[in-house]
Design a protein around this motif. Structure first.
Motif, PDB file in Angstrom:
ATOM      1  N   UNK A 442       0.853  -1.197   0.000  1.00 21.64           N
ATOM      2  CA  UNK A 442       0.000   0.000   0.000  1.00 21.64           C
ATOM      3  C   UNK A 442       0.893   1.253   0.000  1.00 21.64           C
ATOM      4  N   UNK A 443       0.520   2.211  -0.822  1.00 14.34           N
ATOM      5  CA  UNK A 443       1.176   3.529  -0.809  1.00 14.34           C
ATOM      6  C   UNK A 443       0.136   4.520  -0.296  1.00 14.34           C
ATOM      7  N   UNK A 444       0.415   5.212   0.811  1.00  9.69           N
ATOM      8  CA  UNK A 444      -0.620   6.103   1.347  1.00  9.69           C
ATOM      9  C   UNK A 444      -1.037   7.188   0.351  1.00  9.69           C
ATOM     10  N   UNK A 445      -0.096   7.627  -0.489  1.00 10.31           N
ATOM     11  CA  UNK A 445      -0.435   8.687  -1.444  1.00 10.31           C
ATOM     12  C   UNK A 445      -0.746   9.992  -0.738  1.00 10.31           C
ATOM     13  N   UNK A 446      -1.320  10.925  -1.478  1.00 10.99           N
ATOM     14  CA  UNK A 446      -1.658  12.238  -0.932  1.00 10.99           C
ATOM     15  C   UNK A 446      -0.418  12.958  -0.406  1.00 10.99           C
ATOM     16  N   UNK A 447       0.714  12.652  -0.974  1.00  6.41           N
ATOM     17  CA  UNK A 447       1.967  13.277  -0.543  1.00  6.41           C
ATOM     18  C   UNK A 447       2.305  14.392  -1.547  1.00  6.41           C
ATOM     19  N   UNK A 448       2.560  15.579  -1.037  1.00 11.46           N
ATOM     20  CA  UNK A 448       2.669  16.743  -1.928  1.00 11.46           C
ATOM     21  C   UNK A 448       3.996  16.823  -2.669  1.00 11.46           C
ATOM     22  N   UNK A 449       3.925  17.407  -3.830  1.00  8.61           N
ATOM     23  CA  UNK A 449       5.162  17.710  -4.566  1.00  8.61           C
ATOM     24  C   UNK A 449       4.917  18.912  -5.467  1.00  8.61           C
ATOM     25  N   UNK A 450       6.001  19.535  -5.865  1.00  7.39           N
ATOM     26  CA  UNK A 450       5.943  20.595  -6.876  1.00  7.39           C
ATOM     27  C   UNK A 450       6.900  20.201  -7.992  1.00  7.39           C
ATOM     28  N   UNK A 451       6.694  20.783  -9.166  1.00  6.03           N
ATOM     29  CA  UNK A 451       7.609  20.512 -10.277  1.00  6.03           C
ATOM     30  C   UNK A 451       7.972  21.822 -10.970  1.00  6.03           C
ATOM     31  N   UNK A 452       9.259  22.015 -11.138  1.00  7.10           N
ATOM     32  CA  UNK A 452       9.757  23.157 -11.910  1.00  7.10           C
ATOM     33  C   UNK A 452      10.244  22.593 -13.243  1.00  7.10           C
ATOM     34  N   UNK A 453       9.622  23.039 -14.331  1.00  7.63           N
ATOM     35  CA  UNK A 453       9.965  22.494 -15.649  1.00  7.63           C
ATOM     36  C   UNK A 453      10.407  23.625 -16.575  1.00  7.63           C
ATOM     37  N   UNK A 454      11.336  23.306 -17.463  1.00  6.97           N
ATOM     38  CA  UNK A 454      11.912  24.319 -18.364  1.00  6.97           C
ATOM     39  C   UNK A 454      12.436  23.588 -19.598  1.00  6.97           C
ATOM     40  N   UNK A 455      12.681  24.303 -20.675  1.00  7.60           N
ATOM     41  CA  UNK A 455      13.073  23.620 -21.920  1.00  7.60           C
ATOM     42  C   UNK A 455      14.437  22.934 -21.847  1.00  7.60           C
ATOM     43  N   UNK A 456      15.442  23.633 -21.294  1.00  6.38           N
ATOM     44  CA  UNK A 456      16.814  23.102 -21.355  1.00  6.38           C
ATOM     45  C   UNK A 456      17.627  23.773 -20.257  1.00  6.38           C
ATOM     46  N   UNK A 457      18.505  23.018 -19.630  1.00  6.26           N
ATOM     47  CA  UNK A 457      19.339  23.636 -18.589  1.00  6.26           C
ATOM     48  C   UNK A 457      20.528  24.343 -19.246  1.00  6.26           C
ATOM     49  N   UNK A 458      20.290  25.563 -19.709  1.00  6.78           N
ATOM     50  CA  UNK A 458      21.379  26.361 -20.279  1.00  6.78           C
ATOM     51  C   UNK A 458      21.774  27.436 -19.252  1.00  6.78           C
ATOM     52  N   UNK A 459      22.804  28.240 -19.534  1.00  8.11           N
ATOM     53  CA  UNK A 459      23.253  29.222 -18.529  1.00  8.11           C
ATOM     54  C   UNK A 459      22.132  30.173 -18.082  1.00  8.11           C
ATOM     55  N   UNK A 460      21.326  30.632 -19.019  1.00  8.52           N
ATOM     56  CA  UNK A 460      20.243  31.557 -18.680  1.00  8.52           C
ATOM     57  C   UNK A 460      19.264  30.889 -17.702  1.00  8.52           C
ATOM     58  N   UNK A 461      18.888  29.662 -18.023  1.00  6.24           N
ATOM     59  CA  UNK A 461      17.919  28.951 -17.175  1.00  6.24           C
ATOM     60  C   UNK A 461      18.502  28.680 -15.785  1.00  6.24           C
ATOM     61  N   UNK A 462      19.775  28.299 -15.749  1.00  6.40           N
ATOM     62  CA  UNK A 462      20.387  28.067 -14.432  1.00  6.40           C
ATOM     63  C   UNK A 462      20.336  29.358 -13.610  1.00  6.40           C
ATOM     64  N   UNK A 463      20.623  30.491 -14.262  1.00  5.82           N
ATOM     65  CA  UNK A 463      20.538  31.774 -13.557  1.00  5.82           C
ATOM     66  C   UNK A 463      19.143  32.010 -13.009  1.00  5.82           C
ATOM     67  N   UNK A 464      18.138  31.682 -13.811  1.00  2.00           N
ATOM     68  CA  UNK A 464      16.748  31.848 -13.341  1.00  2.00           C
ATOM     69  C   UNK A 464      16.469  30.966 -12.122  1.00  2.00           C
ATOM     70  N   UNK A 465      16.920  29.726 -12.209  1.00  2.00           N
ATOM     71  CA  UNK A 465      16.632  28.776 -11.121  1.00  2.00           C
ATOM     72  C   UNK A 465      17.273  29.240  -9.814  1.00  2.00           C
TER      73      UNK A 465
END
Ligand code: F6P
Length: 529
Positions: A442-465
């Protein structure tokens, strides 16, 4: 009822509500996410509903987040216990709009140093230097080490190595592989007094002299302490300075990022700064509900202070972001691991959570068991790029994405006992044995998560993160009423280490120490060769 109490009673009322049910008949995936350009922050897989979110937004408003944010960007001394402004954002203010500290615009000096770094980096990148050793610790290590690894596909400069630990094994293992004649050593220390860094710097200098290198030309320093870098003998032309209003753990954007610039070149570093700047502009201008740092922080406050989840896992599905959890540990825990509010009184509630994690999918085969079936709820923060850099290995990336999405789905959905029973029955089990085996599945579930998604980990995106997480720390700190920019909690250990060194060396007796410490010293003495 104050807003904290209101949020707590709201949470008491909804804590067993299935997150999945919140999606029924709504556009929750869209409504409970925020976007900046191509970057998506999805917090729909949490138990936050519209009323909760509106209370959380009120909490931020009551705490004066917007006013304090503006004060930070304007150079006010928001680091009140050290009497300093907090202006790492000025390091990425590439358009040079004036930023005033004590009536002086600090931008000309920042842009001048950035220009000098660029010239130096180009000169080194065009020279015979094959390897760069960054000697630093904490913020003078974790940021550049994380960023150099993250930006591996853009790395066309010398190899970069990072030595931080005072354990001689670290520098010995690093230098053993290197040629002293073609190595540049960077001593990265805001204060230029940190015992680990200065010890390693002296060892590196002796190694360079012994092996035919020239410390005069092959040493550079990154510091706020010009005089100390001169005392160490570093050529002022190879010293890149910054001001004390750049906190160590916020310093990768300036001279402390020199190794990143050497690795990816000034243009790539510029893109990294632009990414940070884009997040700053967004943080200052976007409405709270559309504001990524604001919403990331409010999700954090909800999980930690309201739901009482004491840790959060940062789970980048990106091998090259493997050091992001370590980096965020310092950023978040050194910033918000406090017990006293700005006014000197004790905090009425818990402050920063334990931050930990590792790159997926590796973590799945190590600690995810506890996240899925352990007794404690650990909110998970996933990061994923739509694309990898390995175009010829796109099937790997599809698997990586599938695994990332599967984890957040599994955490939310769980697996009910009935389904587990069906699975066991299909395997031919029955009666008590079926029941017993099913319960383990059994998996209790109802466990929270967030997701940060982006096109590609390039220098600009890393700076944003990175800027996103910095501002998240700021917002959480303001709501908690603490100073996120000092770190007095690291001082006592440093002082005691200084007093213990002569005792460990046998030059002083351990009588002044508590019985446990004295007994450990005696054990060490007995066994030390
Ligand atoms: O000990 C903590 C700390 O002061 C960090 O805040 C900082 O990043 C690190 O030490 C290194 O300090 P410095 O850059 O002055 O050597």
């Amino acid at each position: 009822m104050d807003i904290w109490t209101k949020l707590k009673s709201r949470q008491d009322a909804i804590k067993d509500r299935p997150i999945l049910a919140l999606f029924e008949g709504t556009d929750r995936a869209e409504n409970f996410s925020a976007q900046l350009g191509d970057m998506l922050f999805d917090y729909s897989k949490t138990n936050i509903d519209a009323d909760t979110r509106s209370d959380l937004l009120h909490l931020a408003e009551d705490a004066g987040v917007a006013e304090k944010r503006d004060a930070m960007f304007a150079g006010a001394q928001i680091n009140a216990t050290e009497g300093r402004a907090v202006l790492h954002t000025a390091l990425r203010n590439l358009d040079g709009d004036p930023v005033m500290v004590d009536g002086v615009d600090v931008m000309p000096a920042i842009l001048d140093t950035l220009g000098r770094m660029g010239k130096f980096a180009n000169q080194i990148r065009e020279s015979d230097i094959t390897d760069v050793v960054n000697i630093g610790i904490g913020g003078s290590d974790l940021g550049p080490a994380m960023a150099v690894q993250a930006l591996g596909p853009y790395h066309d400069g010398p190899r970069c190595h990072f030595v931080s630990n005072v354990d001689g094994a670290h520098i010995a293992d690093t230098l053993r592989e290197l040629d002293a004649k073609t190595t540049l050593v960077i001593v990265a220390s805001k204060t230029f007094t940190t015992i680990e860094t200065m010890t390693n710097a002296r060892t590196a200098r002796a190694w360079m002299i012994d092996h035919g290198g020239d410390p005069k030309t092959q040493f550079a320093a990154l510091s706020t302490a010009d005089e100390k870098t001169a005392d160490f003998g570093i050529d002022p032309d190879q010293v890149f300075g910054f001001e004390d209003w750049v906190g160590g753990r916020y310093s990768v954007w300036g001279p402390i990022g020199l190794s990143v610039m050497l690795a990816i070149g000034p243009r790539g570093f510029n893109a990294f700064l632009r990414g940070g700047q884009a997040m700053d502009i967004h943080f200052r201008a976007a409405k709270p509900i559309e504001n990524l740092p604001m919403m990331l922080a409010l999700v954090g406050i909800w999980h930690n202070q309201i739901c009482g989840y004491t840790s959060r896992a940062v789970l980048p599905y990106d091998e090259r972001l493997g050091q992001l959890p370590n980096y965020l540990q310092q950023l978040e825990m050194e910033s918000n691991g406090k017990s006293v509010q700005m006014d000197g009184t004790d905090t009425p509630r818990d402050t920063g959570p334990v931050v930990w994690g590792a790159a997926g999918t590796n973590g799945q085969h190590a600690f995810y068991q506890l996240i899925h079936q352990g007794t404690r709820v650990i909110p998970a923060e996933f990061l994923i790029a739509a694309n990898g850099h390995e175009a010829d290995l796109a099937h790997h990336h599809s698997l990586l994405i599938a695994n990332c999405l599967a984890q957040s789905e599994a955490l939310m959905q769980g697996r009910h006992l009935d389904e587990a029973r069906r699975i066991m029955a299909a395997k031919g089990l029955s009666g008590d044995e079926l029941e017993r085996q099913a319960r383990h599945r059994v998996f209790p579930g109802n466990r929270p998560s967030t997701t940060l998604a982006y096109p590609l980990l390039d220098p600009f995106t890393l700076g944003q993160i990175i800027a996103l997480y910095e501002h998240r720390v700021f917002v959480e700190g303001v709501i908690l009423g603490i100073n996120s920019y000092d770190q007095w909690g690291v001082e006592l250990g440093k002082e005691l280490a200084t007093s213990l060194q002569p005792i460990v060396d046998g030059d002083q007796s351990a009588d002044s120490k508590d019985p446990s410490t004295a007994a450990l010293v005696s054990f060490i003495h007995k066994h030390r060769a």
